[in-house]
Scaffold this motif. Structure first.
Motif, short mmCIF file in Angstrom:
data_model
loop_
_atom_site.label_atom_id
_atom_site.label_comp_id
_atom_site.label_asym_id
_atom_site.label_seq_id
_atom_site.Cartn_x
_atom_site.Cartn_y
_atom_site.Cartn_z
N MET A 1 0.84 -1.17 0.00
CA MET A 1 0.00 0.00 0.00
C MET A 1 0.89 1.24 0.00
O MET A 1 2.05 1.17 0.37
CB MET A 1 -0.89 0.02 1.23
N GLY A 3 0.87 5.04 1.54
CA GLY A 3 0.32 6.11 2.36
C GLY A 3 1.09 7.38 2.07
O GLY A 3 2.32 7.36 2.00
N TRP A 20 4.09 0.32 2.32
CA TRP A 20 3.97 -0.57 3.47
C TRP A 20 3.09 -1.76 3.16
O TRP A 20 2.25 -1.72 2.27
CB TRP A 20 3.44 0.19 4.69
N ARG A 21 3.30 -2.80 3.87
CA ARG A 21 2.40 -3.95 3.95
C ARG A 21 2.17 -4.17 5.43
O ARG A 21 1.44 -3.44 6.04
CB ARG A 21 3.02 -5.18 3.29
N LYS A 22 2.84 -5.14 6.01
CA LYS A 22 2.75 -5.31 7.46
C LYS A 22 3.69 -4.34 8.17
O LYS A 22 3.44 -3.95 9.30
CB LYS A 22 3.07 -6.74 7.85
N ILE A 24 6.94 -1.09 7.19
CA ILE A 24 7.38 -0.09 6.22
C ILE A 24 8.36 -0.75 5.24
O ILE A 24 9.38 -1.29 5.64
CB ILE A 24 8.05 1.10 6.92
N GLU A 59 -3.67 4.08 0.33
CA GLU A 59 -4.35 3.57 1.52
C GLU A 59 -4.02 4.49 2.68
O GLU A 59 -2.87 4.88 2.87
CB GLU A 59 -3.87 2.14 1.81
N SER A 60 -5.02 4.84 3.44
CA SER A 60 -4.81 5.68 4.61
C SER A 60 -3.87 4.97 5.59
O SER A 60 -3.99 3.77 5.81
CB SER A 60 -6.15 5.97 5.29
N SER A 61 -2.93 5.72 6.13
CA SER A 61 -1.93 5.13 7.02
C SER A 61 -1.40 6.20 7.97
O SER A 61 -1.31 7.38 7.61
CB SER A 61 -0.78 4.56 6.19
N ASP A 62 -1.01 5.77 9.15
CA ASP A 62 -0.36 6.67 10.10
C ASP A 62 1.12 6.84 9.81
O ASP A 62 1.78 7.70 10.38
CB ASP A 62 -0.52 6.14 11.53
N TYR A 63 1.68 6.01 8.91
CA TYR A 63 3.11 6.05 8.65
C TYR A 63 3.62 7.41 8.17
O TYR A 63 4.66 7.88 8.64
CB TYR A 63 3.53 4.95 7.69
N GLU A 83 9.70 -0.95 12.96
CA GLU A 83 8.61 -0.88 11.98
C GLU A 83 9.11 -1.11 10.55
O GLU A 83 8.31 -1.20 9.63
CB GLU A 83 7.90 0.47 12.05
#
Length: 179
Positions: A1, A3, A20-22, A24, A59-63, A83
């Motif tokens: 994804m 972000g 990212w996937r699971k 970074i 995809e929305s992400s906090d990363y 991470e």
């Protein structure tokens, strides 16, 4: 994804993208939109060449917020090290990235030569690892400088200067390039 986000940092717009996937898979950033788009393309191609299954689906992400918080000093680089996926990274590169992240803190720099000596390798090998770093900002390759100046930065030197100035490392930022 993928972000992504745009943040105002130190009076500048900073574009940040995180693959990212699971965990970074890669990070890129830029100080202008066009360069950002080139950086996303460059990093996705690099990761794919390294065998990383990159998904460009937004995809929305906090990363991206986490990377912004590293830039602004709210989060320590070492707090994000776990991470990172380290997919497509050689064992040598992983060793360099981990040592750098754990030992060269915000507001300080290390020369290519000193980093090479600490790891028992050559400055040229360190330079190559820095150039291939898929996690800029998190793995603070911008803190690695030449013995006689700021050194280089992929993809653009003005981004290295920006990051070092935010971290208060003024002495190095005027040695080769002034914004």
């Amino acid at each position: 994804m993928l972000g992504a986000g745009t943040f105002e940092i130190a009076g500048r717009n900073v574009w940040i993208a995180v693959f990212w996937r699971k965990k970074i898979q890669g990070v890129t950033f830029a100080l202008d939109r066009e360069q950002f788009e080139r950086n996303v393309e460059r990093l996705s191609g690099f990761l794919r060449k390294r065998g990383v299954n990159v998904d460009l689906t937004p995809e929305s992400s906090d990363y991206p917020f986490l990377v912004k918080d590293i830039i602004t000093g709210k989060v320590e680089n070492t707090d994000v090290l776990s991470e990172l996926s380290f997919e497509g990274v050689t064992p040598f590169e992983g060793c360099v990235y981990e040592w750098l992240t754990k030992n060269v803190k915000r507001g300080s720099v290390i020369t290519y030569g000193a980093l090479a000596k600490a790891l028992g390798t050559s400055p040229r090998a360190i330079g190559g690892a820095m150039r291939r770093n898929p996690y800029p900002i998190v793995v603070p390759c911008h803190r690695v400088v030449a013995k006689n100046g700021i050194g280089y930065y992929t993809p653009r030197l003005d981004e290295k200067v920006f990051l070092l100035k935010i971290e208060g490392v003024e002495g190095w930022t005027s040695s080769k390039l002034t914004l």
